[in-house]
Design an enzyme around this catalytic site. Structure first.
Site, short mmCIF file in Angstrom:
data_model
loop_
_atom_site.label_atom_id
_atom_site.label_comp_id
_atom_site.label_asym_id
_atom_site.label_seq_id
_atom_site.Cartn_x
_atom_site.Cartn_y
_atom_site.Cartn_z
N HIS A 204 -3.79 6.36 14.13
CA HIS A 204 -4.49 7.48 13.48
C HIS A 204 -5.43 7.06 12.36
CE1 HIS A 204 -2.12 8.30 9.68
NE2 HIS A 204 -1.25 7.52 10.30
N THR A 240 10.86 5.40 26.22
CA THR A 240 9.78 5.70 27.17
C THR A 240 8.45 5.69 26.43
OG1 THR A 240 11.30 7.04 28.45
CG2 THR A 240 8.95 7.39 28.86
N CYS A 327 0.74 9.54 0.13
CA CYS A 327 2.17 9.79 -0.04
C CYS A 327 2.54 9.82 -1.53
CB CYS A 327 2.99 8.73 0.68
SG CYS A 327 2.13 7.20 0.98
C1 LIG Z 1 -1.26 4.40 6.94
C2 LIG Z 1 -0.72 3.06 6.64
C3 LIG Z 1 0.55 2.65 7.12
C4 LIG Z 1 1.45 3.58 7.89
O1 LIG Z 1 0.98 3.88 9.17
P1 LIG Z 1 1.52 5.19 9.93
O2 LIG Z 1 0.95 5.05 11.30
O3 LIG Z 1 0.99 6.36 9.18
O4 LIG Z 1 3.01 5.11 9.93
C5 LIG Z 1 0.97 1.37 6.84
N1 LIG Z 1 0.20 0.52 6.14
C6 LIG Z 1 -1.01 0.86 5.67
C7 LIG Z 1 -1.81 -0.16 4.91
C8 LIG Z 1 -1.50 2.14 5.89
O5 LIG Z 1 -2.71 2.48 5.40
#
Ligand SMILES: *Cc1c(COP(=O)(O)O)cnc(C)c1O
Length: 382
Positions: A204, A240, A327
């Site tokens: 994402h 899966t 977060c």
């Molecule tokens: C967003 C992020 C994550 C976490 O990834 P998710 O797919 O949201 O669990 C880990 N490390 C960094 C540097 C990020 O920017």
């Protein structure tokens, strides 16, 4: 007036691109077979996953059987850290080297491992957010089993000398993991040239959907599985497969790496324009490195200005931005990254992160500069 909408929070998440959506739709609607099934539908799904692994492999300079699909960056980081620690402890090695500015997915795993008796060295970055290979070298011990240093930071965008750190770890026989969630698509990644043993990425953040990611595990690294269950993904990651998400991730990796030079040059130009405009605000200072910086990242602090109020004013002006990490906002704790870089609580709380993307235009940049300046003048109280 309020019709203007600018999404400048691409480090938090990105929009699913048209090409990713188009690649995924038939998988969701028609190619719904279970990749483990022996019949025609199953074989078709399994072939789609292999094709995505091939796309990922060419994006990262590795082999398709070194790619393991996960539920995202957080799972990839958890797998790498916890399993590498287990591998180390089986050899009597219980020391880990990481940095104070990692994502919480890495830091919380380290905290948990400390409770289990591991020792963790947290390297402090310099004022621009950089870690050096020399610092890693000085921290390594006979009983070190893992070094984990992110390729680029999600808050301030500082790029780390990963290839140098990788070469050092390889020469010392210590496993090296890098969280490249923010780096993929912004800087060229070559797992072989960088001497990485494990690399985390997330869908994402690069225009694939949420809930899909990958962990690269160099062949020869006997990393134990993290998810237990079925024999999916060569018995190393049970469950899966999220076929549609995986197809989307493969397409996104192919897209973001196909013209990485052109794309990052365009973004860097917008970024630099935004930075120089914002630096005209008297109370503004730039956080992070001036040049070793992700092409879409701008992070500033406005002295005497509260980041949360600034965000709300920008939101009212149609601008989506962020203060510290996604977060971390909502809590009043100043960012652990900015604090580690030596900013006081006041400046760390007054930080603003604007992360640009493929949709950002020069007009958008001009509008952001005007709105931040106006908000700063109002909240700053003068
Ligand atoms: C967003 C992020 C994550 C976490 O990834 P998710 O797919 O949201 O669990 C880990 N490390 C960094 C540097 C990020 O920017």
């Amino acid at each position: 007036m309020q019709d203007r909408f600018i999404y400048a929070d691409n480090a938090a998440t990105t929009k699913v691109s048209k090409s990713v959506l188009e690649a995924m739709l038939p998988v969701l609607a028609e190619q719904y077979g279970n990749p483990s099934s022996a019949h025609k539908m199953g074989r078709e799904a399994s072939r789609l996953i292999l094709a995505a692994a091939q796309q990922a492999a060419s994006a990262l300079g590795c082999k398709p059987n070194e790619i393991y699909f996960t539920s995202g960056g957080t799972e990839s980081d958890n797998w790498a850290l916890r399993s590498a620690a287990r591998l180390g402890s089986e050899q009597g090695k219980r020391h880990i080297v990481t940095t104070m500015i990692e994502h919480h997915a890495v830091l919380k795993c380290c905290g948990e491992l400390e409770k289990q008796g591991f020792e963790v060295t947290y390297l402090r970055p310099d004022a621009q957010g950089r870690i050096t290979a020399g610092q890693v070298e000085a921290a390594l011990r006979e009983d070190s089993c893992l070094v984990s240093v992110m390729a680029a930071n999600n808050e301030v965008g500082t790029i780390q000398p990963v290839a140098e750190i990788g070469a050092l770890c390889r020469s010392r026989g210590v496993l090296f993991h890098t969280d490249a969630v923010q780096a993929v698509g912004s800087i060229p990644i070559d797992t072989a040239a960088m001497n990485v043993d494990m690399l985390s990425l997330s869908g994402h953040k690069i225009h694939a959907p949420k809930g899909v990611g990958a962990l690269y595990i160099r062949s020869g690294v006997a990393l134990p599985p993290f998810m237990l269950g079925g024999e999916q993904q060569r018995g190393r990651r049970a469950g899966t497969e999220n076929t549609a998400g995986i197809v989307g991730l493969g397409q996104a990796l192919a897209d973001v790496t196909s013209d990485i030079g052109g794309r990052s040059a365009r973004l860097a130009k917008l970024r630099d324009r935004l930075i120089s405009g914002l630096m005209e605000i008297p109370s503004a200072r730039l956080n992070g490195h001036p040049s070793e910086r992700l092409c879409g990242n701008v992070n500033i602090s406005l002295d005497g200005v509260d980041g949360e109020s600034l965000l709300l004013m920008l939101d009212a002006a149609g601008i989506c931005a962020s203060s510290g990490a996604a977060c971390a906002s909502g809590s009043l704790e100043p960012s652990h990254v900015l604090t580690a870089m030596g900013l006081n609580g006041q400046l760390a709380r007054g930080s603003l992160r604007l992360t640009l993307g493929d949709d950002t235009t020069e007009d958008d940049v001009q509008y952001i500069i005007e709105k931040v300046a106006a908000a700063a003048a109002r909240i700053g109280g003068l």
